[in-house]
Scaffold this active site. Structure first.
Site, PDB file in Angstrom:
ATOM      1  N   SER A   8       0.996  43.724  -8.140  1.00  0.00           N
ATOM      2  CA  SER A   8       1.483  43.716  -9.520  1.00  0.00           C
ATOM      3  C   SER A   8       2.950  43.303  -9.543  1.00  0.00           C
ATOM      4  O   SER A   8       3.808  43.997  -8.993  1.00  0.00           O
ATOM      5  CB  SER A   8       1.343  45.108 -10.132  1.00  0.00           C
ATOM      6  OG  SER A   8       2.180  45.191 -11.270  1.00  0.00           O
ATOM      7  N   HIS A  33      -1.581  40.221 -10.007  1.00  0.00           N
ATOM      8  CA  HIS A  33      -1.758  41.078 -11.179  1.00  0.00           C
ATOM      9  C   HIS A  33      -0.500  41.002 -12.050  1.00  0.00           C
ATOM     10  O   HIS A  33       0.612  41.240 -11.578  1.00  0.00           O
ATOM     11  CB  HIS A  33      -2.023  42.513 -10.718  1.00  0.00           C
ATOM     12  CG  HIS A  33      -2.386  43.447 -11.825  1.00  0.00           C
ATOM     13  ND1 HIS A  33      -3.649  43.489 -12.389  1.00  0.00           N
ATOM     14  CD2 HIS A  33      -1.660  44.390 -12.470  1.00  0.00           C
ATOM     15  CE1 HIS A  33      -3.678  44.413 -13.331  1.00  0.00           C
ATOM     16  NE2 HIS A  33      -2.482  44.986 -13.407  1.00  0.00           N
ATOM     17  N   ASP A  35       1.264  42.281 -15.470  1.00  0.00           N
ATOM     18  CA  ASP A  35       1.232  43.351 -16.476  1.00  0.00           C
ATOM     19  C   ASP A  35       2.052  42.985 -17.701  1.00  0.00           C
ATOM     20  O   ASP A  35       3.279  42.903 -17.630  1.00  0.00           O
ATOM     21  CB  ASP A  35       1.810  44.637 -15.875  1.00  0.00           C
ATOM     22  CG  ASP A  35       0.859  45.286 -14.890  1.00  0.00           C
ATOM     23  OD1 ASP A  35      -0.297  45.525 -15.270  1.00  0.00           O
ATOM     24  OD2 ASP A  35       1.271  45.541 -13.748  1.00  0.00           O
ATOM     25  N   MET A  37       3.251  44.186 -21.371  1.00  0.00           N
ATOM     26  CA  MET A  37       3.393  45.404 -22.184  1.00  0.00           C
ATOM     27  C   MET A  37       4.146  45.095 -23.465  1.00  0.00           C
ATOM     28  O   MET A  37       5.148  44.371 -23.426  1.00  0.00           O
ATOM     29  CB  MET A  37       4.179  46.454 -21.411  1.00  0.00           C
ATOM     30  CG  MET A  37       3.564  46.816 -20.085  1.00  0.00           C
ATOM     31  SD  MET A  37       4.622  48.023 -19.284  1.00  0.00           S
ATOM     32  CE  MET A  37       3.734  48.208 -17.746  1.00  0.00           C
ATOM     33  N   HIS A  66      -3.176  41.567 -17.230  1.00  0.00           N
ATOM     34  CA  HIS A  66      -3.530  42.883 -17.769  1.00  0.00           C
ATOM     35  C   HIS A  66      -2.720  43.112 -19.038  1.00  0.00           C
ATOM     36  O   HIS A  66      -1.514  43.344 -18.982  1.00  0.00           O
ATOM     37  CB  HIS A  66      -3.213  43.937 -16.689  1.00  0.00           C
ATOM     38  CG  HIS A  66      -3.432  45.354 -17.117  1.00  0.00           C
ATOM     39  ND1 HIS A  66      -2.940  46.424 -16.405  1.00  0.00           N
ATOM     40  CD2 HIS A  66      -4.102  45.887 -18.164  1.00  0.00           C
ATOM     41  CE1 HIS A  66      -3.292  47.551 -16.996  1.00  0.00           C
ATOM     42  NE2 HIS A  66      -3.991  47.255 -18.079  1.00  0.00           N
ATOM     43  N   MET A  68      -1.506  45.212 -21.846  1.00  0.00           N
ATOM     44  CA  MET A  68      -1.322  46.559 -22.407  1.00  0.00           C
ATOM     45  C   MET A  68      -0.667  46.357 -23.766  1.00  0.00           C
ATOM     46  O   MET A  68       0.546  46.570 -23.953  1.00  0.00           O
ATOM     47  CB  MET A  68      -0.462  47.398 -21.452  1.00  0.00           C
ATOM     48  CG  MET A  68      -1.251  47.835 -20.232  1.00  0.00           C
ATOM     49  SD  MET A  68      -0.198  48.407 -18.897  1.00  0.00           S
ATOM     50  CE  MET A  68       0.171  46.852 -18.111  1.00  0.00           C
ATOM     51  N   MET A 137      -7.818  52.637 -15.142  1.00  0.00           N
ATOM     52  CA  MET A 137      -6.417  53.004 -14.936  1.00  0.00           C
ATOM     53  C   MET A 137      -6.375  54.355 -14.222  1.00  0.00           C
ATOM     54  O   MET A 137      -7.007  55.311 -14.647  1.00  0.00           O
ATOM     55  CB  MET A 137      -5.675  53.124 -16.275  1.00  0.00           C
ATOM     56  CG  MET A 137      -5.340  51.795 -16.944  1.00  0.00           C
ATOM     57  SD  MET A 137      -4.439  50.625 -15.917  1.00  0.00           S
ATOM     58  CE  MET A 137      -2.926  51.528 -15.555  1.00  0.00           C
ATOM     59  N   GLY A 142       1.836  51.864 -18.415  1.00  0.00           N
ATOM     60  CA  GLY A 142       3.188  51.761 -18.972  1.00  0.00           C
ATOM     61  C   GLY A 142       4.286  51.612 -17.939  1.00  0.00           C
ATOM     62  O   GLY A 142       5.278  50.956 -18.199  1.00  0.00           O
ATOM     63  N   PHE A 143       4.107  52.207 -16.766  1.00  0.00           N
ATOM     64  CA  PHE A 143       5.171  52.151 -15.763  1.00  0.00           C
ATOM     65  C   PHE A 143       4.598  52.076 -14.359  1.00  0.00           C
ATOM     66  O   PHE A 143       3.535  52.652 -14.097  1.00  0.00           O
ATOM     67  CB  PHE A 143       6.054  53.409 -15.857  1.00  0.00           C
ATOM     68  CG  PHE A 143       6.672  53.597 -17.208  1.00  0.00           C
ATOM     69  CD1 PHE A 143       7.834  52.916 -17.553  1.00  0.00           C
ATOM     70  CD2 PHE A 143       6.071  54.430 -18.145  1.00  0.00           C
ATOM     71  CE1 PHE A 143       8.393  53.069 -18.818  1.00  0.00           C
ATOM     72  CE2 PHE A 143       6.618  54.581 -19.415  1.00  0.00           C
ATOM     73  CZ  PHE A 143       7.786  53.908 -19.752  1.00  0.00           C
ATOM     74  N   GLY A 144       5.328  51.396 -13.472  1.00  0.00           N
ATOM     75  CA  GLY A 144       4.966  51.401 -12.060  1.00  0.00           C
ATOM     76  C   GLY A 144       5.477  52.681 -11.413  1.00  0.00           C
ATOM     77  O   GLY A 144       6.235  53.445 -12.026  1.00  0.00           O
ATOM     78  N   ASP A 175      -5.834  50.676 -10.824  1.00  0.00           N
ATOM     79  CA  ASP A 175      -4.445  50.299 -11.076  1.00  0.00           C
ATOM     80  C   ASP A 175      -3.601  51.548 -11.308  1.00  0.00           C
ATOM     81  O   ASP A 175      -3.805  52.271 -12.283  1.00  0.00           O
ATOM     82  CB  ASP A 175      -4.419  49.387 -12.320  1.00  0.00           C
ATOM     83  CG  ASP A 175      -3.041  48.833 -12.626  1.00  0.00           C
ATOM     84  OD1 ASP A 175      -2.095  49.099 -11.884  1.00  0.00           O
ATOM     85  OD2 ASP A 175      -2.938  48.120 -13.653  1.00  0.00           O
ATOM     86  N   GLY A 197       1.657  47.987  -7.009  1.00  0.00           N
ATOM     87  CA  GLY A 197       3.003  47.515  -7.316  1.00  0.00           C
ATOM     88  C   GLY A 197       3.979  47.975  -6.259  1.00  0.00           C
ATOM     89  O   GLY A 197       4.285  47.248  -5.306  1.00  0.00           O
ATOM     90  N   SER A 198       4.430  49.219  -6.386  1.00  0.00           N
ATOM     91  CA  SER A 198       5.460  49.717  -5.460  1.00  0.00           C
ATOM     92  C   SER A 198       4.991  49.724  -4.001  1.00  0.00           C
ATOM     93  O   SER A 198       5.789  49.457  -3.096  1.00  0.00           O
ATOM     94  CB  SER A 198       5.915  51.119  -5.881  1.00  0.00           C
ATOM     95  OG  SER A 198       4.866  51.849  -6.438  1.00  0.00           O
TER      96      SER A 198
HETATM   97  C1  DX5 Z   1       1.017  50.303 -14.943  1.00  0.00           C
HETATM   98  C2  DX5 Z   1       0.643  48.903 -14.521  1.00  0.00           C
HETATM   99  C3  DX5 Z   1       0.474  48.781 -13.058  1.00  0.00           C
HETATM  100  C4  DX5 Z   1       1.685  49.106 -12.231  1.00  0.00           C
HETATM  101  C5  DX5 Z   1       1.215  49.745 -10.956  1.00  0.00           C
HETATM  102  O1  DX5 Z   1       0.878  50.433 -16.308  1.00  0.00           O
HETATM  103  O2  DX5 Z   1      -0.581  48.517 -15.124  1.00  0.00           O
HETATM  104  O3  DX5 Z   1      -0.093  47.537 -12.686  1.00  0.00           O
HETATM  105  O4  DX5 Z   1       2.471  47.988 -11.938  1.00  0.00           O
HETATM  106  O5  DX5 Z   1       2.314  50.206 -10.247  1.00  0.00           O
HETATM  107  P1  DX5 Z   1       2.175  51.156  -8.986  1.00  0.00           P
HETATM  108  O6  DX5 Z   1       1.241  50.509  -8.016  1.00  0.00           O
HETATM  109  O7  DX5 Z   1       3.573  51.249  -8.485  1.00  0.00           O
HETATM  110  O8  DX5 Z   1       1.635  52.479  -9.492  1.00  0.00           O
HETATM  111 ZN    ZN Z   2      -1.775  46.683 -14.449  1.00  0.00          ZN
END
Ligand code: DX5
Ligand code: ZN
Length: 224
Positions: A8, A33, A35, A37, A66, A68, A137, A142-144, A175, A197-198
């Site tokens: 992501s 991926h 994201d 938002m 994706h 959101m 999900m 909303g956040f990584g 995700d 992501g992280s």
């Molecule tokens: C969250 C996003 C994810 C996010 C995942 O709303 O849809 O794709 O980037 O981040 P991690 O893997 O760090 O939880």
């Molecule tokens: Zn995502």
């Protein structure tokens, strides 16, 4: 099923985005991926079409977008035009999910539908025949960098059972909160598209990616 790591780019360093996508490609990634938002469906705002259009010029990866976004049907055509290969919309964000699915098909992209942690699998079970991917999900969108919500494992298993029972070929994507501790859990529960992501971007991107892809290959080899 085909197993894929879907990094992501929400966790990318946007100052070096193109370079980082190249590193993912070198490490064997096939799916990216992306994201999006809108600050309404989720509290945060990320980025939109111009960024996707720019990276599309330099990358042949499969763009997994994706959304959101509230009422995403307003933007489906735009996202496909700027380079999405697959568009995932949230069941909670659509007034008429059937119509939104059809709009993605008509635009020529693969179809994904997603549910938030509190939304039951039952809410989307009658759409399984019409989609390529269901995204479960595993954190609040909303956040990584959030922690995996354990209750979601059962939803992955429930969805897997439904897909197998109906003998469908639908991807199960997860995700949020995927890391060394949760990777095996989600794959063994039935997920085959792993968003991270992280886990991917923290530290050395290329070696992380190679290592995670290897782990996915090993764990998926143990799933019958
Ligand atoms: C969250 C996003 C994810 C996010 C995942 O709303 O849809 O794709 O980037 O981040 P991690 O893997 O760090 O939880
Ligand atoms: Zn995502």
């Amino acid at each position: 099923m085909e197993y894929q790591l879907c990094p992501s780019i929400l966790s990318a360093d946007f100052n070096r985005l193109g370079e980082q996508i190249k590193a993912l490609e070198r490490a064997g990634v096939k799916w990216l991926h992306i994201d999006v938002m809108d600050g309404d469906f989720v509290p945060s705002i990320s980025f939109g079409m111009p960024v996707i259009r720019s990276i599309r010029k330099e990358s042949h990866l499969f763009f997994d977008v994706h959304l959101m976004v509230t009422a995403p049907e307003r933007y489906i055509r735009d996202f496909v035009d700027c380079g999405a290969d697959s568009v995932t919309i949230h069941a909670e964000a659509c007034e008429d999910l059937e119509r939104a699915i059809q709009l993605i098909r008509d635009a020529g992209a693969q179809v994904g539908i997603s549910i938030k942690p509190a939304t039951p699998v039952n809410d989307i079970s009658h759409f399984l025949e019409d989609v390529d991917t269901v995204l479960i999900m595993t954190v609040q969108p909303g956040f990584g960098g959030q922690k995996y919500i354990q209750d979601c494992t059962e939803k992955i298993m429930e969805l897997k059972e439904l897909i197998d029972k109906e003998e469908l070929e639908v991807n199960i994507q997860v995700d949020g909160g995927i890391n060394d501790e949760t990777l095996e859990t989600v794959i063994k529960a039935g997920a085959n598209l792993i968003v991270a992501g992280s886990y991917v971007f923290k530290g050395d991107l290329e070696s992380n990616t190679r290592a995670i892809r290897k782990k996915i290959e090993t764990i998926s080899g143990e799933v019958e």
